[in-house]
Design an enzyme around this catalytic site. Structure first.
Site, PDB file in Angstrom:
ATOM      1  N   ASP A 122      39.178  44.263  42.143  1.00  0.00           N
ATOM      2  CA  ASP A 122      38.225  43.637  43.064  1.00  0.00           C
ATOM      3  C   ASP A 122      38.875  43.408  44.434  1.00  0.00           C
ATOM      4  O   ASP A 122      38.222  42.968  45.384  1.00  0.00           O
ATOM      5  CB  ASP A 122      37.617  42.351  42.486  1.00  0.00           C
ATOM      6  CG  ASP A 122      38.648  41.300  42.122  1.00  0.00           C
ATOM      7  OD1 ASP A 122      39.855  41.560  42.273  1.00  0.00           O
ATOM      8  OD2 ASP A 122      38.246  40.211  41.677  1.00  0.00           O
ATOM      9  N   SER A 123      40.155  43.787  44.559  1.00  0.00           N
ATOM     10  CA  SER A 123      40.814  43.815  45.872  1.00  0.00           C
ATOM     11  C   SER A 123      40.061  44.746  46.819  1.00  0.00           C
ATOM     12  O   SER A 123      40.214  44.652  48.033  1.00  0.00           O
ATOM     13  CB  SER A 123      42.272  44.275  45.742  1.00  0.00           C
ATOM     14  OG  SER A 123      42.351  45.515  45.063  1.00  0.00           O
TER      15      SER A 123
ATOM     16  N   ASP B 210      37.968  45.742  37.160  1.00  0.00           N
ATOM     17  CA  ASP B 210      38.001  44.283  37.300  1.00  0.00           C
ATOM     18  C   ASP B 210      36.616  43.684  37.113  1.00  0.00           C
ATOM     19  O   ASP B 210      35.642  44.183  37.686  1.00  0.00           O
ATOM     20  CB  ASP B 210      38.461  43.917  38.721  1.00  0.00           C
ATOM     21  CG  ASP B 210      39.896  43.426  38.762  1.00  0.00           C
ATOM     22  OD1 ASP B 210      40.473  43.150  37.698  1.00  0.00           O
ATOM     23  OD2 ASP B 210      40.440  43.329  39.878  1.00  0.00           O
TER      24      ASP B 210
ATOM     25  N   LYS C 146      39.200  44.018  33.186  1.00  0.00           N
ATOM     26  CA  LYS C 146      40.258  43.021  33.419  1.00  0.00           C
ATOM     27  C   LYS C 146      39.614  41.727  33.896  1.00  0.00           C
ATOM     28  O   LYS C 146      38.684  41.764  34.696  1.00  0.00           O
ATOM     29  CB  LYS C 146      41.255  43.523  34.466  1.00  0.00           C
ATOM     30  CG  LYS C 146      42.316  42.489  34.855  1.00  0.00           C
ATOM     31  CD  LYS C 146      43.490  43.091  35.593  1.00  0.00           C
ATOM     32  CE  LYS C 146      43.284  43.299  37.062  1.00  0.00           C
ATOM     33  NZ  LYS C 146      43.012  42.065  37.831  1.00  0.00           N
TER      34      LYS C 146
ATOM     35  N   GLU D 111      40.606  37.465  35.013  1.00  0.00           N
ATOM     36  CA  GLU D 111      41.646  36.501  35.364  1.00  0.00           C
ATOM     37  C   GLU D 111      41.496  35.218  34.549  1.00  0.00           C
ATOM     38  O   GLU D 111      40.373  34.762  34.322  1.00  0.00           O
ATOM     39  CB  GLU D 111      41.570  36.165  36.866  1.00  0.00           C
ATOM     40  CG  GLU D 111      41.835  37.371  37.750  1.00  0.00           C
ATOM     41  CD  GLU D 111      41.720  37.072  39.247  1.00  0.00           C
ATOM     42  OE1 GLU D 111      41.641  35.875  39.632  1.00  0.00           O
ATOM     43  OE2 GLU D 111      41.726  38.039  40.023  1.00  0.00           O
TER      44      GLU D 111
ATOM     45  N   GLU E 275      50.833  38.381  37.981  1.00  0.00           N
ATOM     46  CA  GLU E 275      50.901  38.480  39.452  1.00  0.00           C
ATOM     47  C   GLU E 275      51.583  37.251  40.062  1.00  0.00           C
ATOM     48  O   GLU E 275      51.315  36.108  39.648  1.00  0.00           O
ATOM     49  CB  GLU E 275      49.480  38.626  40.039  1.00  0.00           C
ATOM     50  CG  GLU E 275      49.490  38.679  41.558  1.00  0.00           C
ATOM     51  CD  GLU E 275      48.180  39.135  42.189  1.00  0.00           C
ATOM     52  OE1 GLU E 275      47.210  39.409  41.462  1.00  0.00           O
ATOM     53  OE2 GLU E 275      48.152  39.217  43.432  1.00  0.00           O
TER      54      GLU E 275
END
Ligand code: KIV
Length: 258
Positions: A39-40, A78, A107, A109, A176
């Site tokens: 999602d960057s 993501d 993925k 978080e 990270e």
């Protein structure tokens, strides 16, 4: 041969790189083991100031493009902020990603608090990659991007998070922005592959955002990024040359006309 989990698990080291479109996915495929549609992309491609405004539709659109370009790499999509805040909503949205793209895994978080979600997805045939440490989706609530594992309490939390994520059925873990010694201990304490970004040398794999490592994003360089190309400069020089050629009548030439 496609990089399935069993192929990846046999490798000594793993390389992951982000990609957001078919063109670059095709270039990175065959070279890197895993492509992350991170999602960057909301920051590097959409120019937003954080990842929080990324949408599910956006992630699906870019993941489709990456899957069209990459045939070998293991592809991870993501789940954007707000699409997995309850296990049931996460399942619905992860199914949508699996149905509408050919992503191999999703993925998300979060640590121990996401274990129930990871278990529900795993129990329903969706491969999940965890993401702990500095979690960009927490940047607004935490007031910035903060390196983790700096004290004993933070280290303990990360170790517990990693264990809970593994036990819930995650197939891989991104770590990270974590102190190297802590990332090392986490990597030793779980049997799933760990992929580090700003987490030192002892994770099984490394991941970098492609526009950072190739120098296309040149406004600032985080400490953990190594630039392998001066992309922005190379492109600017080439485009300048094109503009010059048009302006002085050198383009198109005899060979470039019908
Ligand atoms: O969105 C992303 O690119 C990521 C990497 C930084 C791991 O999550």
């Amino acid at each position: 041969m496609k990089n399935t989990l069993s192929v990846l698990n046999k490798k000594e080291k793993l390389t992951m790189i982000t990609a957001y479109d078919a063109l670059f996915a095709k270039i990175f495929d065959e070279i890197a083991d895993i492509i992350l549609v991170g999602d960057s992309l909301n920051m590097s491609f959409l120019g937003e100031s954080d990842t929080l405004t990324a949408t599910l539709e956006q992630m699906i659109y870019h993941t489709k493009a990456v899957c069209n370009g990459a045939k070998k790499a293991y592809i991870v999509c993501d789940m954007p902020f707000g699409t997995y805040h309850t296990p049931e909503i996460a399942l619905q949205n992860a199914i949508k990603i699996y149905k509408e793209t050919k992503a191999d895994a999703v993925k998300l978080e979060g640590g121990i608090e996401k274990a129930e979600t990871i278990k529900l997805l795993s129990d329903n045939a969706i491969a999940v990659v965890g993401h702990i440490g500095l979690m960009p989706q927490f940047s607004r609530s935490e007031g910035g991007y903060k390196v983790k594992g700096k004290d004993e309490a933070s280290k303990e939390k990360l170790l517990n998070d990693a264990k809970a994520i593994e036990e819930a059925g995650a197939v891989m873990l991104v770590i990270e922005g974590v102190k190297e010694d802590v990332a090392k201990e986490i990597s030793k304490s779980v049997s799933i592959p760990t992929i580090g970004i700003g987490a030192g040398r002892y994770t099984k794999g490394q991941v970098l955002v492609w526009s950072d490592m190739l120098g296309f994003f040149d406004e600032f360089k985080p400490k953990f990024v190594r630039r392998y190309l001066d992309g922005a400069k190379i492109v600017k020089d080439a485009v300048k040359k094109y503009v010059e050629d048009v302006n002085n009548g050198n383009f198109p030439s005899d060979e470039e006309i019908y």
